[in-house]
Structures are given as structure tokens and as C-alpha cells.
Design a protein around this motif. Structure first.
Motif, PDB file in Angstrom:
ATOM      1  N   VAL A  59      15.165  16.918  51.414  1.00 16.88           N
ATOM      2  CA  VAL A  59      16.200  17.734  51.380  1.00 16.88           C
ATOM      3  C   VAL A  59      15.970  19.080  51.636  1.00 16.88           C
ATOM      4  CG1 VAL A  59      16.949  19.233  48.993  1.00 16.88           C
ATOM      5  CG2 VAL A  59      16.666  16.010  49.366  1.00 16.88           C
ATOM      6  N   ASN A  60      16.575  20.027  51.997  1.00 14.57           N
ATOM      7  CA  ASN A  60      15.781  21.843  52.829  1.00 14.57           C
ATOM      8  C   ASN A  60      16.437  22.306  52.141  1.00 14.57           C
ATOM      9  OD1 ASN A  60      14.791  20.206  54.581  1.00 14.57           O
ATOM     10  ND2 ASN A  60      16.619  19.773  56.154  1.00 14.57           N
ATOM     11  N   GLY A  61      16.295  23.815  51.659  1.00 16.61           N
ATOM     12  CA  GLY A  61      16.090  24.521  50.774  1.00 16.61           C
ATOM     13  C   GLY A  61      15.919  25.955  51.933  1.00 16.61           C
ATOM     14  N   ILE A  62      16.611  27.294  50.982  1.00 16.39           N
ATOM     15  CA  ILE A  62      16.362  28.575  51.082  1.00 16.39           C
ATOM     16  C   ILE A  62      16.424  29.918  49.929  1.00 16.39           C
ATOM     17  CG2 ILE A  62      18.463  28.878  52.741  1.00 16.39           C
ATOM     18  CD1 ILE A  62      15.936  30.997  54.963  1.00 16.39           C
ATOM     19  N   VAL A  63      16.461  30.688  50.031  1.00 16.66           N
ATOM     20  CA  VAL A  63      16.299  31.874  48.941  1.00 16.66           C
ATOM     21  C   VAL A  63      15.895  33.089  49.079  1.00 16.66           C
ATOM     22  CG1 VAL A  63      15.730  32.112  46.596  1.00 16.66           C
ATOM     23  CG2 VAL A  63      16.074  29.949  46.731  1.00 16.66           C
ATOM     24  N   VAL A  64      17.569  34.047  49.805  1.00 15.72           N
ATOM     25  CA  VAL A  64      17.236  35.030  50.127  1.00 15.72           C
ATOM     26  C   VAL A  64      17.789  36.159  48.796  1.00 15.72           C
ATOM     27  CG1 VAL A  64      17.993  36.672  52.267  1.00 15.72           C
ATOM     28  CG2 VAL A  64      17.496  34.014  52.194  1.00 15.72           C
ATOM     29  N   ALA A  65      17.018  37.059  48.582  1.00 16.73           N
ATOM     30  CA  ALA A  65      16.994  37.737  47.677  1.00 16.73           C
ATOM     31  C   ALA A  65      16.864  39.149  48.283  1.00 16.73           C
ATOM     32  CB  ALA A  65      16.805  37.378  46.538  1.00 16.73           C
ATOM     33  N   ALA A  66      18.371  40.239  47.722  1.00 22.51           N
ATOM     34  CA  ALA A  66      17.736  41.967  47.680  1.00 22.51           C
ATOM     35  C   ALA A  66      17.978  42.656  47.295  1.00 22.51           C
ATOM     36  CB  ALA A  66      18.979  41.965  49.508  1.00 22.51           C
ATOM     37  N   GLU A  67      17.589  43.761  46.644  1.00 23.11           N
ATOM     38  CA  GLU A  67      17.017  45.117  45.569  1.00 23.11           C
ATOM     39  C   GLU A  67      17.339  45.535  46.286  1.00 23.11           C
ATOM     40  OE1 GLU A  67      15.725  45.570  41.123  1.00 23.11           O
ATOM     41  OE2 GLU A  67      13.743  45.573  43.653  1.00 23.11           O
ATOM     42  N   PHE A  68      18.371  46.509  45.515  1.00 21.14           N
ATOM     43  CA  PHE A  68      18.644  47.928  46.141  1.00 21.14           C
ATOM     44  C   PHE A  68      18.755  48.984  44.452  1.00 21.14           C
ATOM     45  CE2 PHE A  68      21.275  45.111  48.930  1.00 21.14           C
ATOM     46  CZ  PHE A  68      20.559  45.352  50.503  1.00 21.14           C
ATOM     47  N   ARG A  69      17.556  50.098  44.593  1.00 23.29           N
ATOM     48  CA  ARG A  69      17.632  50.972  43.619  1.00 23.29           C
ATOM     49  C   ARG A  69      17.650  52.458  44.390  1.00 23.29           C
ATOM     50  NH1 ARG A  69      13.711  49.159  39.300  1.00 23.29           N
ATOM     51  NH2 ARG A  69      15.044  50.929  38.374  1.00 23.29           N
ATOM     52  N   PHE A  70      18.578  53.274  43.216  1.00 26.97           N
ATOM     53  CA  PHE A  70      18.939  54.773  44.078  1.00 26.97           C
ATOM     54  C   PHE A  70      19.496  55.300  42.516  1.00 26.97           C
ATOM     55  CE2 PHE A  70      22.379  51.784  43.715  1.00 26.97           C
ATOM     56  CZ  PHE A  70      23.198  52.745  43.131  1.00 26.97           C
TER      57      PHE A  70
END
Length: 162
Positions: free
Chosen positions: A109-120
Motif C-alpha cells: 500500500v502507498n500513500g501521501i498527504v499534502v497540506a497547505a495553509e495560507f493565513r493573512f
């Protein structure tokens, strides 16, 4: 009614893999923070404009020479603001399914998590002791691709935004 109209889209094109064998196959978690700040004056009042960005990538490859690839498109449409005491938020809709394009060949089994946060935001007063409005957008994508050895190859993908 006070609001801003949003019309944006998010496209994800992803390809990841491990071609060097199981000894190099580590579950890697990388976080990259960036913060920008600029002080301006509005009349006699100091205002600090702040922008923050954070990116997180975590892999989960469980077999030698595992790989996966996927692409998807989401549309963000609607108003952001207030209508009286009601909060207005834009709606996200899926334009191109990332699950239908999820591909990969592996015995595990393969997996990936990508997360991005923008605050202003804008801080009124001194930068260390000010207050003011701010907003943020956080998006994360998790993909899992099951083993190619099974009769049915299990796949899962989810985009989360707030």
C-alpha cells in the motif's frame, strides 16, 4: 451585507515514488513555514500586514519501487463575509475527480498527504501587541493506493478545505 466574492480553483498534479529500494523507503514528513510581515502607517496608526504560508508533505510507501500518480481539479465559488449575523462561506465543488486518475503499481500500500495553509491579516497597533482581522485557507489532500496484487485494487482520496 459585507462580503467579498471568491472565484478560484485548485489543481493538484502529483507524482511520487521510491525507485531506490526498500532500504531508502522512509516515511518522510517535511514542513516548510514562511512568514512575511510589513508595517505601514494609516494616518497616525501603525498597521502590520501579515502573510503566513505553511506546506506539509508526508509519504507512506510500504514496498520496494512503489509509485503513485494522480491529478484533480476543484472549484471554489461564492461569497465570503457576513449577511447580518450569518457567516457566508464559498462552496468547493469537484470538477475533475482525483480518485479516477489515481494510478500506481506496487506490491504494498502507498500513500501521501499534502497540506497547505495560507493565513493573512492586518494587525492594528504595535506588531507585538496589536489586534485586527485575519483570514485563512487550509487545504489538505490524502491519497492511498492499495496493493496491485489483489483482485480489486483499493483506492482512496480526499480533499479537505476550511
Amino acid at each position: 451585507m459585507r462580503s467579498a466574492r471568491a472565484a478560484a480553483s485548485a489543481r493538484v498534479l502529483l507524482a511520487a515514488g521510491d525507485s531506490d529500494g526498500l532500504s531508502y523507503n522512509r516515511q518522510i514528513k517535511t514542513e516548510i513555514p514562511v512568514e512575511l510581515s510589513e508595517q505601514i502607517w494609516v494616518g497616525e496608526i501603525p498597521v502590520t500586514l501579515k502573510q503566513k504560508f505553511r506546506l506539509l508533505v508526508q509519504t507512506a510507501f510500504t514496498a520496494k519501487n512503489g509509485n503513485l500518480s494522480a491529478s484533480g481539479l476543484w472549484k471554489l465559488d461564492g461569497s465570503l463575509g457576513f449577511n447580518g449575523q450569518t457567516l457566508l462561506t464559498p462552496e468547493m465543488t469537484e470538477e475533475v475527480s482525483i480518485l479516477e486518475s489515481l494510478r500506481g503499481v506496487s506490491v504494498g500500500v502507498n500513500g501521501i498527504v499534502v497540506a497547505a495553509e495560507f493565513r493573512f491579516g492586518a494587525t492594528i497597533g504595535l506588531p507585538v501587541a496589536g489586534a485586527g482581522p485575519w483570514g485563512s485557507l487550509t487545504m489538505s489532500l490524502g491519497l492511498t493506493n492499495g496493493s496491485s496484487l489483489g483482485i480489486v485494487q483499493c483506492k482512496q482520496g480526499r480533499l479537505w478545505a476550511r
